[in-house]
Design a protein around this motif. Structure first.
Motif, PDB file in Angstrom:
ATOM      1  N   VAL A 286     -27.474  -2.215 -13.584  1.00 44.05           N
ATOM      2  CA  VAL A 286     -27.301  -1.959 -12.158  1.00 44.05           C
ATOM      3  C   VAL A 286     -25.821  -1.971 -11.832  1.00 44.05           C
ATOM      4  N   LEU A 287     -25.374  -0.939 -11.130  1.00 39.94           N
ATOM      5  CA  LEU A 287     -23.977  -0.874 -10.692  1.00 39.94           C
ATOM      6  C   LEU A 287     -23.896  -1.192  -9.214  1.00 39.94           C
ATOM      7  N   VAL A 288     -22.976  -2.094  -8.861  1.00 42.06           N
ATOM      8  CA  VAL A 288     -22.789  -2.498  -7.467  1.00 42.06           C
ATOM      9  C   VAL A 288     -21.592  -1.732  -6.925  1.00 42.06           C
ATOM     10  N   PRO A 289     -21.775  -0.956  -5.849  1.00 39.32           N
ATOM     11  CA  PRO A 289     -20.653  -0.190  -5.306  1.00 39.32           C
ATOM     12  C   PRO A 289     -19.590  -1.103  -4.707  1.00 39.32           C
ATOM     13  N   PRO A 290     -18.358  -0.612  -4.647  1.00 42.30           N
ATOM     14  CA  PRO A 290     -17.283  -1.418  -4.049  1.00 42.30           C
ATOM     15  C   PRO A 290     -17.636  -1.823  -2.622  1.00 42.30           C
TER      16      PRO A 290
ATOM     17  N   HIS B 120     -31.063  -5.747 -16.984  1.00 43.90           N
ATOM     18  CA  HIS B 120     -30.300  -6.264 -18.121  1.00 43.90           C
ATOM     19  C   HIS B 120     -28.980  -6.877 -17.666  1.00 43.90           C
ATOM     20  N   ARG B 121     -28.237  -6.107 -16.886  1.00 47.73           N
ATOM     21  CA  ARG B 121     -26.938  -6.574 -16.372  1.00 47.73           C
ATOM     22  C   ARG B 121     -26.669  -5.958 -15.018  1.00 47.73           C
ATOM     23  N   VAL B 122     -25.959  -6.706 -14.190  1.00 51.32           N
ATOM     24  CA  VAL B 122     -25.446  -6.202 -12.921  1.00 51.32           C
ATOM     25  C   VAL B 122     -23.935  -6.160 -13.071  1.00 51.32           C
TER      26      VAL B 122
ATOM     27  N   PRO C 137     -20.031  -4.503 -11.581  1.00 52.39           N
ATOM     28  CA  PRO C 137     -19.322  -3.795 -10.510  1.00 52.39           C
ATOM     29  C   PRO C 137     -19.168  -2.325 -10.909  1.00 52.39           C
ATOM     30  N   PHE C 138     -19.145  -1.461  -9.921  1.00 46.23           N
ATOM     31  CA  PHE C 138     -19.070  -0.027 -10.186  1.00 46.23           C
ATOM     32  C   PHE C 138     -17.910   0.331 -11.113  1.00 46.23           C
ATOM     33  N   GLU C 139     -16.822  -0.404 -11.004  1.00 43.25           N
ATOM     34  CA  GLU C 139     -15.643  -0.124 -11.832  1.00 43.25           C
ATOM     35  C   GLU C 139     -15.946  -0.282 -13.326  1.00 43.25           C
ATOM     36  N   GLU C 140     -17.022  -0.981 -13.668  1.00 44.50           N
ATOM     37  CA  GLU C 140     -17.391  -1.178 -15.075  1.00 44.50           C
ATOM     38  C   GLU C 140     -18.524  -0.249 -15.513  1.00 44.50           C
ATOM     39  N   ALA C 141     -18.674   0.867 -14.810  1.00 49.72           N
ATOM     40  CA  ALA C 141     -19.735   1.824 -15.139  1.00 49.72           C
ATOM     41  C   ALA C 141     -19.628   2.317 -16.573  1.00 49.72           C
ATOM     42  N   VAL C 142     -18.420   2.554 -17.048  1.00 49.23           N
ATOM     43  CA  VAL C 142     -18.237   3.040 -18.418  1.00 49.23           C
ATOM     44  C   VAL C 142     -18.758   2.005 -19.422  1.00 49.23           C
ATOM     45  N   ALA C 143     -18.499   0.731 -19.161  1.00 46.91           N
ATOM     46  CA  ALA C 143     -19.002  -0.328 -20.042  1.00 46.91           C
ATOM     47  C   ALA C 143     -20.526  -0.358 -20.027  1.00 46.91           C
ATOM     48  N   GLY C 144     -21.115  -0.165 -18.857  1.00 47.67           N
ATOM     49  CA  GLY C 144     -22.568  -0.115 -18.759  1.00 47.67           C
ATOM     50  C   GLY C 144     -23.154   1.045 -19.533  1.00 47.67           C
ATOM     51  N   LEU C 145     -22.539   2.222 -19.412  1.00 46.83           N
ATOM     52  CA  LEU C 145     -22.996   3.389 -20.172  1.00 46.83           C
ATOM     53  C   LEU C 145     -22.848   3.161 -21.665  1.00 46.83           C
ATOM     54  N   ALA C 146     -21.777   2.481 -22.067  1.00 43.96           N
ATOM     55  CA  ALA C 146     -21.580   2.188 -23.487  1.00 43.96           C
ATOM     56  C   ALA C 146     -22.684   1.269 -24.004  1.00 43.96           C
ATOM     57  N   MET C 147     -23.091   0.282 -23.218  1.00 47.66           N
ATOM     58  CA  MET C 147     -24.200  -0.605 -23.624  1.00 47.66           C
ATOM     59  C   MET C 147     -25.482   0.194 -23.830  1.00 47.66           C
TER      60      MET C 147
ATOM     61  N   ALA D  98     -25.684   3.453 -24.482  1.00 50.44           N
ATOM     62  CA  ALA D  98     -25.500   4.338 -25.635  1.00 50.44           C
ATOM     63  C   ALA D  98     -25.662   3.588 -26.957  1.00 50.44           C
ATOM     64  N   ARG D  99     -25.246   2.318 -26.978  1.00 48.80           N
ATOM     65  CA  ARG D  99     -25.382   1.511 -28.200  1.00 48.80           C
ATOM     66  C   ARG D  99     -26.760   0.872 -28.308  1.00 48.80           C
ATOM     67  N   ARG D 100     -27.630   1.191 -27.365  1.00 51.60           N
ATOM     68  CA  ARG D 100     -29.008   0.679 -27.350  1.00 51.60           C
ATOM     69  C   ARG D 100     -29.043  -0.843 -27.307  1.00 51.60           C
ATOM     70  N   GLN D 101     -28.148  -1.419 -26.525  1.00 52.13           N
ATOM     71  CA  GLN D 101     -28.055  -2.874 -26.410  1.00 52.13           C
ATOM     72  C   GLN D 101     -28.780  -3.414 -25.190  1.00 52.13           C
ATOM     73  N   THR D 102     -29.346  -2.553 -24.376  1.00 53.14           N
ATOM     74  CA  THR D 102     -29.933  -3.018 -23.123  1.00 53.14           C
ATOM     75  C   THR D 102     -31.445  -3.202 -23.253  1.00 53.14           C
ATOM     76  N   ILE D 103     -31.928  -4.178 -22.521  1.00 50.03           N
ATOM     77  CA  ILE D 103     -33.365  -4.371 -22.358  1.00 50.03           C
ATOM     78  C   ILE D 103     -33.566  -4.386 -20.851  1.00 50.03           C
ATOM     79  N   GLY D 104     -33.948  -3.265 -20.301  1.00 43.80           N
ATOM     80  CA  GLY D 104     -34.032  -3.110 -18.861  1.00 43.80           C
ATOM     81  C   GLY D 104     -32.868  -2.269 -18.348  1.00 43.80           C
ATOM     82  N   ARG D 105     -32.695  -2.288 -17.055  1.00 46.69           N
ATOM     83  CA  ARG D 105     -31.711  -1.443 -16.387  1.00 46.69           C
ATOM     84  C   ARG D 105     -30.339  -2.097 -16.289  1.00 46.69           C
TER      85      ARG D 105
END
Length: 160
Positions: free
Chosen positions: A154-158, A129-131, A133-143, A145-152
């Motif tokens: 992915v968090l990219v480590p620093p 769904h989205r790639v 940066p690791f620093e945006e992990a909270v935003a990814g979890l929020a997506m 939680a809001r059931r906005q994702t279709i697919g995974r």
């Protein structure tokens, strides 16, 4: 048969090969499921949502079918009346993937290696769904939680 919420997820599941998509936004989950699987029911039902949907899902398991309980993302933990299991003669099976880390870690490694091999040969392609940066992990979890994702997500480590 895939069960989803929303037209975008329904379209994605059809593109990925689902024969039928049941959209929870249309309501009447049990009725939609029965129409999709027919009077014989479904041989295998996999539930990773739980909650209110679980009761409807167990009602469409075929005679001698299997109900696989994977998780409870909706929060509620379903119950299975023993008389229903007896009368329909189906099995209820749990699948707790994390337990394999302790009980059979070699199996997890073999399955992981096989999946990576299939991906490397282009046999499977994970839905991303989205790639982020690791620093945006909270935003990814929020997506998620809001059931906005279709697919995974992915968090990219620093530094990667």
């Amino acid at each position: 048969v895939a069960v989803v919420t929303g037209a975008a997820k329904a379209a994605a599941c059809l593109a990925w090969g689902a024969d039928v998509v049941v959209d929870l936004e249309r309501g009447g989950l049990l009725e939609q499921l029965r129409a999709a699987v027919g009077p014989g029911g479904a041989e295998v039902v996999v539930d990773n949502v739980g909650g209110g949907a679980f009761d409807d899902l167990r009602r469409v398991v075929a005679f001698e079918g299997r109900l696989v309980v994977v998780g409870f993302t909706a929060g509620g933990i379903g119950t299975v009346p023993a008389n229903h299991v007896l009368l329909r003669n189906y099995s209820v099976v749990g699948l707790h993937l994390a337990r394999y880390r302790r009980e059979d870690p070699d199996l997890l490694r073999r399955v992981h290696a096989e999946l990576v091999g299939l991906w490397g040969r282009g046999v499977i392609e994970p839905a991303i769904h989205r790639v982020l940066p690791f620093e945006e992990a909270v935003a990814g979890l929020a997506m998620i939680a809001r059931r906005q994702t279709i697919g995974r997500v992915v968090l990219v480590p620093p530094g990667a």
